[in-house]
Write an enzyme that holds these catalytic residues in place. Structure first.
Site, PDB file in Angstrom:
ATOM      1  NE  ARG A   2      41.146  34.696  47.716  1.00  0.00           N
ATOM      2  CZ  ARG A   2      41.308  33.876  48.757  1.00  0.00           C
ATOM      3  NH1 ARG A   2      42.515  33.604  49.216  1.00  0.00           N
ATOM      4  NH2 ARG A   2      40.278  33.315  49.351  1.00  0.00           N
ATOM      5  CG  ASP A  56      38.855  32.743  45.169  1.00  0.00           C
ATOM      6  OD1 ASP A  56      38.214  33.577  44.494  1.00  0.00           O
ATOM      7  OD2 ASP A  56      38.328  32.005  46.015  1.00  0.00           O
ATOM      8  CE  LYS A  91      35.452  35.440  41.920  1.00  0.00           C
ATOM      9  NZ  LYS A  91      34.453  34.524  42.475  1.00  0.00           N
ATOM     10  CE  LYS A 105      37.981  33.505  52.388  1.00  0.00           C
ATOM     11  NZ  LYS A 105      37.004  34.177  51.516  1.00  0.00           N
ATOM     12  CD  GLN A 151      30.327  33.440  46.364  1.00  0.00           C
ATOM     13  OE1 GLN A 151      29.641  34.382  45.987  1.00  0.00           O
ATOM     14  NE2 GLN A 151      31.537  33.605  46.892  1.00  0.00           N
TER      15      GLN A 151
END
Ligand code: S3P
Length: 444
Positions: free
Chosen positions: A398, A325, A352, A27, A175
């Site tokens: 997730r 993650d 998240k 991703k 990010q």
């Protein structure tokens, strides 16, 4: 995009997973390939792009900004780049759906071009902090009109005469690092990001591949990333390997389900992404990396995973960026280990797609697993999950996938209240697991 009603799923005990599978493309690399292609000169060709909602939203955003991104009938994506100064104001709001990476990186890309763009997202994304990118991007000269708390929806007004900045990351975030570097692409002079704790380095590696003038040095243990702006990028041809954060689900599924023996082919093994594999191996996981190779400048390999008895471990805080993650699925693995697993340095889990620390803990407890937690740590008592609970997924893919994996090895089936958000990162998750022997089906 989503059907309006939640789609609950139920996962029942399986008797061993087998087979050779591939999971969809990475991703992080997929978002970046589309965005860097959009500001390169010429046509960028991408094979193996993740075709999931988060990435499709990025492709749409790049198209709306003037850089047509489209899938050919051959399954290959092509992006018509417009150059580092070439993006133009979109006619309508850019909808990034559920994706923090999509919106934060795109904000960086747009911040130093004189365009106006409205950015929106779903309810989950609209709760997440954006100040971490608007603060440095404002230093370049961009302006933002935001909803309360600096959140989405927001309007970005790109800087006409951007000035380069030197920015020390206040949180360990790839990010934020990427947003600043992307803003540097159309800024004269040198933009520098100082990264005290290393995070995933796809932006640096891929920008280098596109011909950017970028240099990474180490100063007193910190990474200094310097980018010289206003040089054009050259379109590339890219192959995106399988996503280790998606491979994590079948990997843990095979480890905890007796009789399992699977191979997950062509997985990205960039060392900034492999913290979960290291942790599971420490726990006694039977994971063998086969056919290790270099592909497009990245480490790639096949993961051969067999059922194993796991031991609880302490997962140190400095490992968090390389498996940020993966804590939900690690927590599921920990519930089947012998003894207690303690995970530290988890403060970023709070921001998240959901508050993942709270969502994981609630899901574990709903399935009879004992836990303890603090602001930035979680302890999971192993011994096997009784199961039988319903998990609230809070629009978080997730969380949904982790607790469906739990059901494969728990004594009683698990239910997740809504599986729609799995489509943001791993659309065929259920089909792929059922193809190996899982029993995941609609819940009544
Ligand atoms: C990502 C960085 C991480 C990660 C996310 C993808 C990226 O977020 O959680 O899924 O592609 O740069 P943070 O930068 O907020 O840690």
């Amino acid at each position: 995009m989503h059907s309006s009603a939640p789609l609950p799923l139920r996962s029942a005990r399986a008797s061993g997973l087998t087979g050779r599978i591939r999971v969809p493309g990475d991703k992080s690399m997929s978002h970046r390939a589309l965005m860097f292609g959009a500001v390169a000169i010429g046509e960028t060709v991408i094979r193996g792009l993740l075709e999931a909602e988060d990435v499709i939203n990025t492709a749409r955003a790049m198209t709306a900004l003037g850089a047509a991104a489209a899938r050919g009938s051959d399954g290959v994506w092509r992006v018509q780049g417009v150059g580092v100064a070439g993006l133009t104001s979109p006619a309508a709001a850019l909808d990034f759906g559920n994706s923090g990476t999509g919106v934060r990186l795109a904000m960086g890309l747009m911040a130093t071009t004189p365009l106006t763009a409205r950015c929106v997202g779903d309810a989950s994304l609209s709760r997440r902090p954006m100040g971490r990118v608007t603060t440095p991007l404002a230093q370049f000269g961009a302006r933002f009109e935001t909803a309360e708390g600096g959140r989405l929806p927001l309007t970005l007004l790109g800087a006409r005469d951007p000035v380069p900045i030197t920015y020390t990351l206040p949180v360990a975030s790839a990010q934020v690092k990427s947003a600043v570097l992307l803003a540097g692409l159309n800024t004269p002079g040198i933009t520098t990001v100082i990264e005290p704790t290393p995070t995933r380095d796809h932006t640096e590696r891929m920008l280098q591949g596109f011909g950017a003038k970028i240099a990474v040095t180490r100063v007193d243990g910190a990474r200094h990333i310097a980018l010289e702006g206003q040089h054009e990028l050259k379109a590339q041809s890219l192959d995106v390997p399988g996503d280790p954060s998606s491979a994590a689900f079948p990997m843990v599924a095979a480890l905890i389900t007796e009789g399992s023996d699977i191979v997950i082919e062509n997985i990205l093994l960039n060392p900034t992404r492999t913290g979960l594999i290291d942790t599971l191996v420490e726990m006694g996981g039977d994971i063998v990396i086969e056919n290790r190779r270099l592909a497009g400048g990245e480490d790639v390999g096949d993961l051969h995973v067999r059922h194993a008895r796991l031991q609880g471990v302490r997962v140190p805080p400095e490992r968090a960026p390389s498996m940020i993650d993966e804590y939900p699925i690690l927590s599921v693995a920990a519930s089947f280990a012998e003894g207690t697993t303690r995970m530290e340095g988890l403060e970023e889990l709070r921001v998240k797609e959901s508050d993942r620390l709270a969502a994981v803990e609630a899901g574990l407890q709903a399935n009879g697993v004992s836990t303890r937690s603090g602001r930035d740590w979680l302890e999971v008592t192993g011994g096997g999950a009784p199961g039988g609970g319903t998990v609230v997924t809070h629009m978080d893919h997730r969380i949904a996938m982790s607790f469906l994996v739990m059901g494969l090895a728990a004594r009683h089936a698990t239910v997740v209240d809504d599986s729609r958000f799995i489509a943001t990162s791993f659309p065929d998750f259920t089909g792929l697991l059922n193809g190996m022997g899982a029993k995941i089906a609609a819940a009544q």
